[in-house]
Design a protein around this motif. Structure first.
Motif, mmCIF file in Angstrom:
data_model
loop_
_atom_site.group_PDB
_atom_site.id
_atom_site.type_symbol
_atom_site.label_atom_id
_atom_site.label_comp_id
_atom_site.label_asym_id
_atom_site.label_seq_id
_atom_site.Cartn_x
_atom_site.Cartn_y
_atom_site.Cartn_z
ATOM 1 N N ILE A 25 0.901 -0.911 0.082
ATOM 2 C CA ILE A 25 0.301 -0.030 0.450
ATOM 3 C C ILE A 25 0.827 1.405 -0.230
ATOM 4 O O ILE A 25 1.412 1.897 0.918
ATOM 5 C CB ILE A 25 -0.608 0.545 1.264
ATOM 6 C CG1 ILE A 25 -2.044 -1.139 1.006
ATOM 7 C CG2 ILE A 25 -1.847 1.156 1.301
ATOM 8 C CD1 ILE A 25 -2.429 -1.278 2.524
ATOM 9 N N ILE A 27 2.302 4.806 0.159
ATOM 10 C CA ILE A 27 1.364 6.429 -0.102
ATOM 11 C C ILE A 27 2.934 7.634 -0.271
ATOM 12 O O ILE A 27 3.625 6.727 -0.604
ATOM 13 C CB ILE A 27 0.822 6.678 1.469
ATOM 14 C CG1 ILE A 27 2.287 6.956 2.638
ATOM 15 C CG2 ILE A 27 -0.113 5.832 1.702
ATOM 16 C CD1 ILE A 27 2.208 6.727 4.039
ATOM 17 N N VAL A 93 -2.169 5.754 -3.039
ATOM 18 C CA VAL A 93 -3.289 6.012 -2.418
ATOM 19 C C VAL A 93 -3.900 6.971 -1.534
ATOM 20 O O VAL A 93 -5.045 7.602 -1.281
ATOM 21 C CB VAL A 93 -3.727 4.967 -1.997
ATOM 22 C CG1 VAL A 93 -3.505 3.298 -2.617
ATOM 23 C CG2 VAL A 93 -2.972 4.996 -0.448
ATOM 24 N N LEU A 318 -6.033 4.107 6.416
ATOM 25 C CA LEU A 318 -6.368 2.719 5.765
ATOM 26 C C LEU A 318 -6.737 1.489 6.876
ATOM 27 O O LEU A 318 -7.646 1.488 5.967
ATOM 28 C CB LEU A 318 -4.606 2.677 5.544
ATOM 29 C CG LEU A 318 -4.196 4.044 4.764
ATOM 30 C CD1 LEU A 318 -2.225 3.983 4.574
ATOM 31 C CD2 LEU A 318 -4.435 3.221 3.318
ATOM 32 N N SER A 323 -11.790 0.316 2.438
ATOM 33 C CA SER A 323 -11.313 0.566 0.731
ATOM 34 C C SER A 323 -9.871 1.148 0.457
ATOM 35 O O SER A 323 -10.064 2.700 1.720
ATOM 36 C CB SER A 323 -12.187 0.129 -0.588
ATOM 37 O OG SER A 323 -12.096 1.570 -0.384
ATOM 38 N N THR A 324 -9.385 1.462 -0.330
ATOM 39 C CA THR A 324 -8.164 2.915 -0.569
ATOM 40 C C THR A 324 -8.657 3.925 -1.051
ATOM 41 O O THR A 324 -8.071 4.853 -1.646
ATOM 42 C CB THR A 324 -7.011 2.402 -0.511
ATOM 43 O OG1 THR A 324 -7.066 1.386 -2.396
ATOM 44 C CG2 THR A 324 -5.948 1.598 -0.037
ATOM 45 N N LEU A 329 -11.378 6.494 2.620
ATOM 46 C CA LEU A 329 -10.205 7.050 3.670
ATOM 47 C C LEU A 329 -10.858 8.173 3.747
ATOM 48 O O LEU A 329 -10.733 8.523 4.696
ATOM 49 C CB LEU A 329 -9.249 7.753 2.662
ATOM 50 C CG LEU A 329 -8.762 5.946 1.653
ATOM 51 C CD1 LEU A 329 -7.393 6.828 1.194
ATOM 52 C CD2 LEU A 329 -8.103 5.108 2.644
#
Length: 395
Positions: A25, A27, A93, A318, A323-324, A329
């Motif tokens: 994931i 960022i 994300v 998160l 979900s992303t 978010l």
């Protein structure tokens, strides 16, 4: 053949599921690394430590958290270029970070236009979450309003009536002066502001500024400069006697990034916000301090706290989100509680401002080094306007 095909499909499905569970994931993180290393290098150490702690504890529901970092060179245009690259090419994300308020506002507007989640770390202008706030932008640090409210409360106790101000001539300095004036005049209608100096950020002519302020004969001075500008102002002002027999109230000066370089030349008796890492006796801070020292063989700066709490906040959002997707978010971030070295904080649903607070105290010199004394911690909850009132400040 049919059985073999079915088995192969099942194995492929298991493999795909396994890969998705172990997926990264990502960022994006953007900051002014080349422009302000005194803050951003400790900040980088803070978020790197947080990333490692999060992944050692299982990541985000079993997925590895990866931070992809970019330098914005202190320029809004460079920040937008980096944001575009992180979103379009790297597939992050969410976006996080930034230091300067004008850069943070540019990223907040980018988030609004592109519908990308943005968790701002350091930008202090109130516009981030109020006049220019949007659904996609949240902010960690206590804002100019929060710090001004704490400082104005102390300033109102002083006998001083005539005030002069010194602040960098960009969004942060302008908004800090404006809100301090508003809050101090509300508490003390008898005060007047007799002079303003607006040196360009990073290029202060400290001698000229000190001379101009002295000419207005103020009883007290509000200072908003930081970094190398602060060092020059303190040394030149002290040499010229600018601060003699005058109260000084100063944003950020108690942060070790800015106080430490002055060493024995640090001002004494200034009312400041800052980070007295050496005197905070809470379990949460002690655990952070011990871990930071063990990892880096160094003490933390305020930037270390911001970087650490920023990534911890991103991870909490998160983990909570369904979900992303950006909408999920945002839903997860509104009202979320996060543990930080300063204690629990909440990202308020109404204005997306966290309740992280600040330490308020006075400067002193001990063992040839500037420190904060007589300090207290004030949570953002103590001074922020009620959420219903804050919501009215947003577009």
């Amino acid at each position: 053949m049919t059985r073999l095909s079915t088995l192969a499909a099942l194995l492929l499905g298991l493999s795909t599921t396994s890969q998705s569970l172990a997926a990264d994931i990502k960022i994006g993180e953007i900051n002014s690394y080349s422009g302000l290393p005194a803050f951003t290098e400790p900040y980088r150490k803070g978020w790197q430590m947080a990333v490692d702690e999060i992944n050692a504890a299982g990541g985000i529901r079993g997925n590895t958290l990866v931070v992809i970092s970019r330098d914005d060179n202190g320029k809004p245009g460079d920040a937008i270029t980096a944001a575009n690259e992180l979103v379009a090419r790297e597939g992050v994300v969410m976006l996080t970070g930034s230091f300067f308020s004008n850069v943070g506002l540019a990223l907040g507007d980018f988030a609004r236009q592109k519908k990308v989640f943005y968790l701002a770390g350091e930008p202090l202008t109130d516009a981030m979450v109020w006049s220019k706030g949007n659904d996609y932008t949240f902010r960690l640090r206590p804002s100019n309003y929060v710090q001004a409210a704490m400082l104005a409360e102390e300033a109102a106790k002083l006998p001083a009536k005539r005030w002069a101000t010194i602040a960098p001539n960009y969004e942060y300095g302008q908004s800090a002066v404006a809100v301090f004036k508003e809050l101090l005049k509300k508490a003390r209608p008898d005060v007047e502001f007799v002079g303003e100096q607006w040196p360009p950020q990073g290029k202060i002519d400290a001698g000229s500024v000190a001379q101009a302020v002295e000419a207005t004969k103020p009883d007290a001075i509000l200072n908003v400069t930081f970094g190398a500008d602060l060092v020059k102002l303190v040394r030149e002002g002290t040499t010229r006697g600018l601060f003699r027999d005058r109260a000084v109230v100063s944003f950020l000066t108690g942060e070790p990034e800015y106080l430490d370089p002055l060493q024995a030349d640090a001002p004494q008796g200034w009312i400041v916000t800052g980070y007295p890492w050496y005197g905070i006796d809470t379990p949460a801070h002690k655990a952070f301090l011990d871990a930071y020292k063990a990892r880096y063989n160094d003490y933390p700066r305020l930037g270390s706290i911001v970087g650490y709490a920023l990534v911890k906040s991103a991870a909490a959002i998160l983990t909570k989100a369904k979900s992303t997707d950006t909408a999920d978010l945002i839903a997860a971030a509104r009202g979320i509680a996060v543990d930080t070295p300063f204690g629990p904080i909440t990202f308020r649903a109404a204005d997306h401002q966290s309740t992280l607070g600040a330490f308020v105290g006075k400067t002193a010199v001990r063992d040839g080094k500037g420190v904060m004394v007589d300090f207290t911690y004030r949570s953002g909850n103590d001074v922020l306007p009620a959420e219903a009132d804050a919501a009215k400040l947003r577009p």
